[in-house]
Structure formats: C-alpha cells, structure tokens
Design a protein around this motif. Structure first.
Motif, mmCIF file in Angstrom:
data_model
loop_
_atom_site.group_PDB
_atom_site.id
_atom_site.type_symbol
_atom_site.label_atom_id
_atom_site.label_comp_id
_atom_site.label_asym_id
_atom_site.label_seq_id
_atom_site.Cartn_x
_atom_site.Cartn_y
_atom_site.Cartn_z
ATOM 1 N N SER A 31 8.600 74.800 38.072
ATOM 2 C CA SER A 31 7.826 74.468 39.255
ATOM 3 C C SER A 31 7.741 75.702 40.148
ATOM 4 N N SER A 32 7.226 75.510 41.337
ATOM 5 C CA SER A 32 7.151 76.583 42.333
ATOM 6 C C SER A 32 7.288 75.926 43.701
ATOM 7 N N PRO A 33 7.589 76.696 44.728
ATOM 8 C CA PRO A 33 7.690 76.099 46.064
ATOM 9 C C PRO A 33 6.396 75.403 46.492
ATOM 10 N N GLU A 34 5.260 75.956 46.109
ATOM 11 C CA GLU A 34 3.971 75.342 46.467
ATOM 12 C C GLU A 34 3.785 73.983 45.787
ATOM 13 N N LEU A 35 4.109 73.908 44.501
ATOM 14 C CA LEU A 35 4.001 72.631 43.800
ATOM 15 C C LEU A 35 4.990 71.618 44.353
ATOM 16 N N ASP A 36 6.206 72.069 44.641
ATOM 17 C CA ASP A 36 7.205 71.172 45.228
ATOM 18 C C ASP A 36 6.715 70.615 46.559
ATOM 19 N N GLU A 37 6.084 71.468 47.369
ATOM 20 C CA GLU A 37 5.560 71.013 48.656
ATOM 21 C C GLU A 37 4.426 70.012 48.465
ATOM 22 N N LEU A 38 3.523 70.283 47.526
ATOM 23 C CA LEU A 38 2.418 69.345 47.276
ATOM 24 C C LEU A 38 2.932 67.995 46.799
ATOM 25 N N VAL A 39 3.919 67.998 45.926
ATOM 26 C CA VAL A 39 4.497 66.740 45.449
ATOM 27 C C VAL A 39 5.151 66.001 46.612
ATOM 28 N N SER A 40 5.919 66.701 47.409
ATOM 29 C CA SER A 40 6.585 66.084 48.556
ATOM 30 C C SER A 40 5.575 65.500 49.538
ATOM 31 N N LEU A 41 4.536 66.255 49.866
ATOM 32 C CA LEU A 41 3.496 65.757 50.773
ATOM 33 C C LEU A 41 2.768 64.563 50.168
ATOM 34 N N SER A 42 2.515 64.611 48.873
ATOM 35 C CA SER A 42 1.832 63.499 48.205
ATOM 36 C C SER A 42 2.615 62.213 48.348
ATOM 37 N N LEU A 43 3.914 62.292 48.122
ATOM 38 C CA LEU A 43 4.761 61.105 48.260
ATOM 39 C C LEU A 43 4.831 60.650 49.714
ATOM 40 N N LYS A 44 4.898 61.603 50.628
ATOM 41 C CA LYS A 44 4.932 61.283 52.053
ATOM 42 C C LYS A 44 3.664 60.551 52.487
ATOM 43 N N TYR A 45 2.520 60.937 51.928
ATOM 44 C CA TYR A 45 1.238 60.377 52.365
ATOM 45 C C TYR A 45 0.730 59.247 51.478
ATOM 46 N N GLY A 46 1.605 58.641 50.684
ATOM 47 C CA GLY A 46 1.243 57.393 50.038
ATOM 48 C C GLY A 46 1.103 57.378 48.535
ATOM 49 N N ALA A 47 1.294 58.498 47.868
ATOM 50 C CA ALA A 47 1.234 58.459 46.407
ATOM 51 C C ALA A 47 2.394 57.622 45.885
ATOM 52 N N VAL A 48 2.135 56.827 44.861
ATOM 53 C CA VAL A 48 3.213 56.046 44.258
ATOM 54 C C VAL A 48 3.993 56.890 43.259
ATOM 55 N N GLY A 49 3.461 58.038 42.915
ATOM 56 C CA GLY A 49 4.120 59.002 42.043
ATOM 57 C C GLY A 49 3.343 60.307 42.073
ATOM 58 N N ALA A 50 4.032 61.421 41.858
ATOM 59 C CA ALA A 50 3.378 62.727 41.827
ATOM 60 C C ALA A 50 4.250 63.685 41.034
#
Length: 96
Positions: free
Chosen positions: A12-31
C-alpha cells in the motif's frame, strides 16, 4: 483485506491508506486497494443511495486539497473517481 495488503505484503502507500480510511469514514461498507498497490487505486463499496454524497466527500477531503497544492490538475481531477456497478463478469458467448 486492505489491512492485510498493507501490513503483510507492504504493497500500500500512505495515499491509498488515506483514501481507504476516508472511504470508510464517509459511508463505504468496505474499501481496499486494487491492482498492485504502490500508488494505484482503491475500490469502495457504497450503497446506491449514498454514492453522490460519498463522491462529494472524497473530492472535498482528498482531491480538492491536492488540486489546490498543485499535486493534480483539473484534467486529472475529472478522472479521479468514477462510480460503477457490479456485473456478472466474463462469460463465453457461442454463435451456434
């Protein structure tokens, strides 16, 4: 799934980790990251009713700040997020 790619395979990378974290924060059921990682992209599963708001949140939290800092261009911004729906996948078509 994303955590094991990040922690066990270090792909992974810090950017991908941030996108996954934001996705979960904003309502994704999985990312999770997709492809080989190392700066690639993510897939996030979002309920149909939440897609527009989800995309808006990701642009505001992740992409617009990068646009303002000159890390991405307006042209690149157009291609950062695109919704899709699951399908049946590949299959064989015969012409008998």
């Amino acid at each position: 799934s994303h955590n094991s790619c990040r922690d066990r395979y270090d792909c992974s990378s810090p950017e991908l980790d941030e996108l996954v974290s934001l996705s979960l924060k904003y309502g994704a059921v999985g990312a999770r990251l997709t492809g080989a990682g190392w700066g690639g992209c993510i897939v996030a599963c979002v309920k149909d009713a939440d897609v527009d708001k989800f995309i808006e949140h990701l642009y505001e939290a992740y992409y617009f700040p990068r646009l303002e800092r000159g890390l991405i261009t307006h042209e690149q911004l157009k291609h950062c997020i695109f919704p899709s729906k699951p399908s049946n996948g590949a299959y064989i078509v015969t012409t008998d």
